[in-house]
Design a protein around this motif. Structure first.
Motif, PDB file in Angstrom:
ATOM      1  N   VAL A  44       0.814  -1.223   0.000  1.00  0.00           N
ATOM      2  CA  VAL A  44       0.000   0.000   0.000  1.00  0.00           C
ATOM      3  C   VAL A  44       0.845   1.269   0.000  1.00  0.00           C
ATOM      4  O   VAL A  44       0.303   2.379   0.091  1.00  0.00           O
ATOM      5  CB  VAL A  44      -0.986   0.044   1.202  1.00  0.00           C
ATOM      6  N   ALA A  45       2.192   1.122  -0.108  1.00  0.00           N
ATOM      7  CA  ALA A  45       3.090   2.273   0.028  1.00  0.00           C
ATOM      8  C   ALA A  45       2.667   3.475  -0.815  1.00  0.00           C
ATOM      9  O   ALA A  45       2.690   4.608  -0.354  1.00  0.00           O
ATOM     10  CB  ALA A  45       4.511   1.853  -0.320  1.00  0.00           C
ATOM     11  N   ASP A  46       2.267   3.236  -2.060  1.00  0.00           N
ATOM     12  CA  ASP A  46       1.918   4.349  -2.949  1.00  0.00           C
ATOM     13  C   ASP A  46       0.404   4.602  -3.017  1.00  0.00           C
ATOM     14  O   ASP A  46      -0.047   5.391  -3.847  1.00  0.00           O
ATOM     15  CB  ASP A  46       2.455   4.066  -4.362  1.00  0.00           C
ATOM     16  N   ARG A  47      -0.355   3.940  -2.192  1.00  0.00           N
ATOM     17  CA  ARG A  47      -1.828   4.094  -2.238  1.00  0.00           C
ATOM     18  C   ARG A  47      -2.275   5.208  -1.295  1.00  0.00           C
ATOM     19  O   ARG A  47      -1.654   5.462  -0.271  1.00  0.00           O
ATOM     20  CB  ARG A  47      -2.525   2.782  -1.847  1.00  0.00           C
ATOM     21  N   THR A  48      -3.374   5.865  -1.656  1.00  0.00           N
ATOM     22  CA  THR A  48      -3.803   7.032  -0.889  1.00  0.00           C
ATOM     23  C   THR A  48      -4.934   6.728   0.079  1.00  0.00           C
ATOM     24  O   THR A  48      -5.026   7.315   1.136  1.00  0.00           O
ATOM     25  CB  THR A  48      -4.322   8.103  -1.854  1.00  0.00           C
ATOM     26  N   ALA A  78      -4.025  16.452  -4.392  1.00  0.00           N
ATOM     27  CA  ALA A  78      -3.592  15.056  -4.416  1.00  0.00           C
ATOM     28  C   ALA A  78      -3.571  14.531  -2.990  1.00  0.00           C
ATOM     29  O   ALA A  78      -3.025  15.170  -2.098  1.00  0.00           O
ATOM     30  CB  ALA A  78      -2.206  14.968  -5.032  1.00  0.00           C
ATOM     31  N   PRO A  79      -4.168  13.368  -2.761  1.00  0.00           N
ATOM     32  CA  PRO A  79      -4.123  12.796  -1.416  1.00  0.00           C
ATOM     33  C   PRO A  79      -2.752  12.226  -1.099  1.00  0.00           C
ATOM     34  O   PRO A  79      -2.004  11.837  -1.988  1.00  0.00           O
ATOM     35  CB  PRO A  79      -5.183  11.693  -1.474  1.00  0.00           C
ATOM     36  N   ALA A  80      -2.424  12.197   0.188  1.00  0.00           N
ATOM     37  CA  ALA A  80      -1.158  11.614   0.634  1.00  0.00           C
ATOM     38  C   ALA A  80      -1.215  10.104   0.504  1.00  0.00           C
ATOM     39  O   ALA A  80      -2.277   9.507   0.676  1.00  0.00           O
ATOM     40  CB  ALA A  80      -0.893  12.002   2.083  1.00  0.00           C
ATOM     41  N   ALA A  81      -0.071   9.496   0.199  1.00  0.00           N
ATOM     42  CA  ALA A  81      -0.003   8.035   0.114  1.00  0.00           C
ATOM     43  C   ALA A  81       0.478   7.474   1.452  1.00  0.00           C
ATOM     44  O   ALA A  81       0.986   8.214   2.302  1.00  0.00           O
ATOM     45  CB  ALA A  81       0.939   7.611  -1.001  1.00  0.00           C
TER      46      ALA A  81
END
Lengths: 233, 233
Positions: free
Chosen positions: A71-75, A163-166
């Motif tokens: 999930v590292a790059d998921r927001t 843009a949401p944070a990941a």
């Protein structure tokens, strides 16, 4: 991925047929990004062999050792659960009308046990398919199919502002928090891992934007840069 | 069956796992009436053996030799199709928002081939799950899951006025039609089976009420009771 459909993440799936079925449902509804956490190697090998209609998706699926990495790059990370097991600390909602953010993820646990508490620490909320009380637990492949259908059912989603944070952004903040607390010699009663999970949950739940995460990280960096504070580490 | 959920009918299913999965999805969403048309006997035996969470439903499933018998008491019979094969003569709609009548039925064809033209003769319409163009065909168990979810998604359905006619009522009318045509010595260019299918389709499509079906049947009975008509059979 026409309009930011979320990643589908299977955590430690046990049945190759379920993996194939999940990929097939994704393909039916235009989902493109399958991630699998720690599959049992023979299970994964068999899933790759027998997946009518979903070969392409399975071949380009990404494998991860932990959900943290997946999930590292998921927001926005949503856990799925049939809600019958126990009340959770996470905010819960029905899948009905669900429209996650771009670069989101929907996470499915192992067939028998569901997601562990450690996995749930990386999820900002729980989504469930409302089922009947005397047969609440759905088959994994069918659960993925209903989620995928519901997620495309409403059609394209309007763009959100900012843009949401990941998850990676949040983890960097949590790490800095830990360092700052160590620097000032903080000894709380709370287990450090529990504290980290709580901080993570606060950040996840607020729908932090990328710019906001950057600001928090910068504040903590500057605090840590002050060498005059408290006892030396 | 809380509020008249339709029967789920599987026609000649080939894979025991799919039968079990269909029953499981039905159980998850409170569907109660599974009907299976002409399953291959070993397939059915295996389906009964391995169906976690759906044993009860499978054990009380009703088996029929033909779709005609399976829908005899049903009022609205909807065929499922991925719509990719060919344009059909039947009215088609998306599953989105589907709320069939009480005592309705949703019919699923065999995994590879889908429903035959003979099967479609007993269906008043086609419902499809809108899927992407390059992977249109869904797995049977997942298709049943999405249908069941969509059918309960909106919650209880308001009652309709007037009891709808069942397929058996229509068949009695069609039979009388045939007898009446034979009695008057009618020789059309159309194959009798094609004509029967057309009459059936007209009746199915109109959403005939039980009282209306009774009236049509009575009219035909009275026509046939007149012995003075045309040549003796």
């Amino acid at each position: 991925m026409a309009y930011g459909l979320p990643s589908i993440i299977l955590v430690r799936p046990r049945n190759p047929l379920n993996i194939g079925a999940a990929a097939r449902a994704m393909a039916n509804f235009g989902f493109d990004d399958l991630r699998v956490v720690a599959p049992h190697p023979p299970v994964w090998a068999e899933a790759l062999r027998a997946a009518p209609g979903a070969e392409r998706l399975l071949k380009k699926a990404k494998l991860f050792a932990t959900l943290r990495e997946a999930v590292a790059d998921r927001t926005e990370v949503l856990a799925t659960s049939c809600m019958s097991r126990r009340a959770r600390a996470l905010p819960a909602q029905s899948v009905k009308g669900l429209r996650p953010r771009a670069a989101g993820a929907v996470v499915f646990g192992p067939e028998k046990s569901g997601l562990s508490a450690a996995d749930l620490a990386y999820c900002g909320g729980i989504v469930s398919i409302p089922t009947v009380a005397d047969c609440p637990s759905m088959n994994l492949g069918q659960s993925v199919a209903v989620f995928c259908w519901e997620l495309v059912r409403a059609g394209p989603q309007p763009f959100r502002e900012g843009a949401p944070a990941a998850v990676d952004d949040l983890e960097r903040i949590i790490e800095r928090c830990d360092q700052a607390l160590a620097r000032i010699g903080y000894r709380g009663l709370m287990d450090p891992q529990v504290r980290r999970n709580r901080v993570r949950r606060i950040l996840l739940r607020r729908g932090l934007l990328k710019g906001e995460a950057g600001m928090l990280y910068e504040i903590l960096r500057r605090i840590l840069d002050k060498p005059v504070w408290g006892p030396k580490p």
